[in-house]
Design a protein around this motif. Sequence first.
Motif, PDB file in Angstrom:
ATOM      1  N   GLY A  16       1.789   2.295  -0.437  1.00 47.04           N
ATOM      2  CA  GLY A  16       1.724   1.122   0.413  1.00 47.04           C
ATOM      3  C   GLY A  16       3.077   0.437   0.545  1.00 47.04           C
ATOM      4  N   THR A  17       3.263  -0.299   1.632  1.00 45.07           N
ATOM      5  CA  THR A  17       4.563  -0.912   1.935  1.00 45.07           C
ATOM      6  C   THR A  17       4.970  -1.988   0.930  1.00 45.07           C
ATOM      7  N   ASN A  18       4.015  -2.555   0.214  1.00 47.91           N
ATOM      8  CA  ASN A  18       4.339  -3.611  -0.750  1.00 47.91           C
ATOM      9  C   ASN A  18       4.493  -3.099  -2.179  1.00 47.91           C
ATOM     10  N   VAL A  19       4.477  -1.778  -2.339  1.00 50.47           N
ATOM     11  CA  VAL A  19       4.574  -1.187  -3.687  1.00 50.47           C
ATOM     12  C   VAL A  19       6.006  -0.771  -3.984  1.00 50.47           C
ATOM     13  N   ARG A  20       6.438  -1.053  -5.202  1.00 47.57           N
ATOM     14  CA  ARG A  20       7.722  -0.573  -5.702  1.00 47.57           C
ATOM     15  C   ARG A  20       7.471   0.208  -6.984  1.00 47.57           C
ATOM     16  N   LEU A  21       8.006   1.424  -7.045  1.00 39.96           N
ATOM     17  CA  LEU A  21       7.873   2.254  -8.242  1.00 39.96           C
ATOM     18  C   LEU A  21       9.125   2.149  -9.096  1.00 39.96           C
ATOM     19  N   ASP A  22       8.975   2.289 -10.404  1.00 42.95           N
ATOM     20  CA  ASP A  22      10.158   2.298 -11.257  1.00 42.95           C
ATOM     21  C   ASP A  22      10.806   3.675 -11.210  1.00 42.95           C
ATOM     22  N   ASN A  23      11.926   3.832 -11.897  1.00 38.61           N
ATOM     23  CA  ASN A  23      12.682   5.088 -11.832  1.00 38.61           C
ATOM     24  C   ASN A  23      11.907   6.285 -12.362  1.00 38.61           C
ATOM     25  N   SER A  24      10.971   6.030 -13.273  1.00 41.54           N
ATOM     26  CA  SER A  24      10.197   7.133 -13.847  1.00 41.54           C
ATOM     27  C   SER A  24       9.027   7.544 -12.959  1.00 41.54           C
ATOM     28  N   GLY A  25       8.698   6.702 -11.983  1.00 41.18           N
ATOM     29  CA  GLY A  25       7.562   6.999 -11.118  1.00 41.18           C
ATOM     30  C   GLY A  25       6.223   6.783 -11.784  1.00 41.18           C
ATOM     31  N   SER A  33       2.523 -10.320  -1.061  1.00 45.37           N
ATOM     32  CA  SER A  33       1.170 -10.444  -0.529  1.00 45.37           C
ATOM     33  C   SER A  33       0.122  -9.991  -1.550  1.00 45.37           C
ATOM     34  N   PHE A  34      -1.050  -9.595  -1.066  1.00 47.72           N
ATOM     35  CA  PHE A  34      -2.128  -9.148  -1.946  1.00 47.72           C
ATOM     36  C   PHE A  34      -2.641  -7.760  -1.559  1.00 47.72           C
ATOM     37  N   ALA A  35      -2.138  -7.228  -0.443  1.00 47.29           N
ATOM     38  CA  ALA A  35      -2.604  -5.942   0.074  1.00 47.29           C
ATOM     39  C   ALA A  35      -1.432  -4.969   0.198  1.00 47.29           C
ATOM     40  N   ASN A  36      -1.654  -3.847   0.899  1.00 44.38           N
ATOM     41  CA  ASN A  36      -0.643  -2.791   1.038  1.00 44.38           C
ATOM     42  C   ASN A  36      -0.141  -2.321  -0.329  1.00 44.38           C
ATOM     43  N   GLY A  37      -1.095  -2.181  -1.264  1.00 46.10           N
ATOM     44  CA  GLY A  37      -0.728  -1.793  -2.626  1.00 46.10           C
ATOM     45  C   GLY A  37      -1.291  -0.445  -3.045  1.00 46.10           C
ATOM     46  N   ILE A  38      -1.632   0.403  -2.086  1.00 45.18           N
ATOM     47  CA  ILE A  38      -2.232   1.696  -2.417  1.00 45.18           C
ATOM     48  C   ILE A  38      -1.191   2.673  -2.968  1.00 45.18           C
ATOM     49  N   CYS A  39      -1.561   3.328  -4.057  1.00 46.29           N
ATOM     50  CA  CYS A  39      -0.738   4.389  -4.654  1.00 46.29           C
ATOM     51  C   CYS A  39      -1.594   5.638  -4.833  1.00 46.29           C
ATOM     52  N   PHE A  40      -0.935   6.772  -4.934  1.00 42.07           N
ATOM     53  CA  PHE A  40      -1.627   8.048  -5.152  1.00 42.07           C
ATOM     54  C   PHE A  40      -0.979   8.772  -6.323  1.00 42.07           C
ATOM     55  N   VAL A  81       0.164   4.596   5.375  1.00 43.78           N
ATOM     56  CA  VAL A  81      -0.781   4.330   4.296  1.00 43.78           C
ATOM     57  C   VAL A  81      -1.605   3.106   4.681  1.00 43.78           C
ATOM     58  N   PRO A  82      -2.935   3.193   4.638  1.00 42.57           N
ATOM     59  CA  PRO A  82      -3.785   2.050   5.029  1.00 42.57           C
ATOM     60  C   PRO A  82      -3.470   0.798   4.231  1.00 42.57           C
ATOM     61  N   GLU A  83      -3.762  -0.342   4.820  1.00 43.18           N
ATOM     62  CA  GLU A  83      -3.508  -1.621   4.158  1.00 43.18           C
ATOM     63  C   GLU A  83      -4.417  -1.808   2.947  1.00 43.18           C
ATOM     64  N   TYR A  84      -5.664  -1.377   3.084  1.00 47.61           N
ATOM     65  CA  TYR A  84      -6.646  -1.516   2.009  1.00 47.61           C
ATOM     66  C   TYR A  84      -7.272  -0.156   1.695  1.00 47.61           C
ATOM     67  N   PHE A 230      -4.341  -4.210  -6.101  1.00 46.96           N
ATOM     68  CA  PHE A 230      -4.885  -5.171  -5.135  1.00 46.96           C
ATOM     69  C   PHE A 230      -5.049  -6.571  -5.740  1.00 46.96           C
ATOM     70  N   ALA A 231      -4.743  -7.580  -4.933  1.00 52.23           N
ATOM     71  CA  ALA A 231      -5.040  -8.993  -5.220  1.00 52.23           C
ATOM     72  C   ALA A 231      -4.522  -9.445  -6.592  1.00 52.23           C
TER      73      ALA A 231
END
Length: 282
Positions: A16-25, A33-40, A81-84, A230-231
């Motif tokens: 998701g656009t609001n997610v940041r991963l660390d160097n290790s992944g 925000s509270f959304a756009n937090g989907i990870c796989f 990536v979907p918002e929710y 999420f949230a």
Amino acid sequence: MAVILGQFMEFHPVHGTNVRLDNSGTKATRVASFANGICFSKHPLNPGEIFLVEIEDKELGWCGHLRIGLTARDPGTLVTVPEYSLPDLVDLGDSWVFAITRNHNKVIEQEAHEHAGQAAEMRAADGGTERESMSRTFFTDTHLYIDNVCIPKDKLVGRSRPGRFSHILDDLYKTNILPPTARRSRIGVVYVPKGQSIADMHIVINGEDMGACVKGIPTDRPVYAVVDVFAATKCVRIVQVDYGFASLQTLCRKTIQKHIVHRMALDWLELPELLKHFCKFD
């Protein structure tokens, strides 16, 4: 060929656009925000292989919590990536997501209880030995069994932050007193084969199986884990689970922890700082 469990788990670079991963992944933080937090998961899961995360941080003021599940869609093929995860990702099809709540996460099945009771009666009728019962109890204490799937319990329950009363809190955590949505709570998803090319999705919270929340998932295609930060859930990190032989790092941790009364005593030991940190928090 038998499936070898225990691959190193990472998050997929597509998220998701609001997610940041660390160097290790292995750590995902929602930065806005509270959304756009989907990870796989970066790689598909094997049958019986749990994808386990720990809630590292929360953010007050939002309604809702972590969502977790599975998808048969390759994250790399998603245009956006979907918002929710609920309902957007699920509405795309081939995705199954469970919303974690503070209470009422367990799936109660009357048929399952009846089947377990019948199985116990049959074992008694067959004259099960005391040794067999003790053996079963021993392995149940160290492993979580979900049908034919066996998961080591060592990492399924989180640990408190080091402090004066951490040893007391750690024992309480093992009794599953920690709310599912709290910091340090560990939540995992696993699919359990039920027949040819189908499986049931199970959610595991702090070492306890919540039951089959989705049945009949097709497994004729690769299946990835889905984690929606999420949230109120702000940050999660992946917890690596050791199957079979433990790693040298894990053996060192267990040996050190066995010979100390309190985790704060690690500060006085002449050990590398990285090893101290690993012993304190894992």
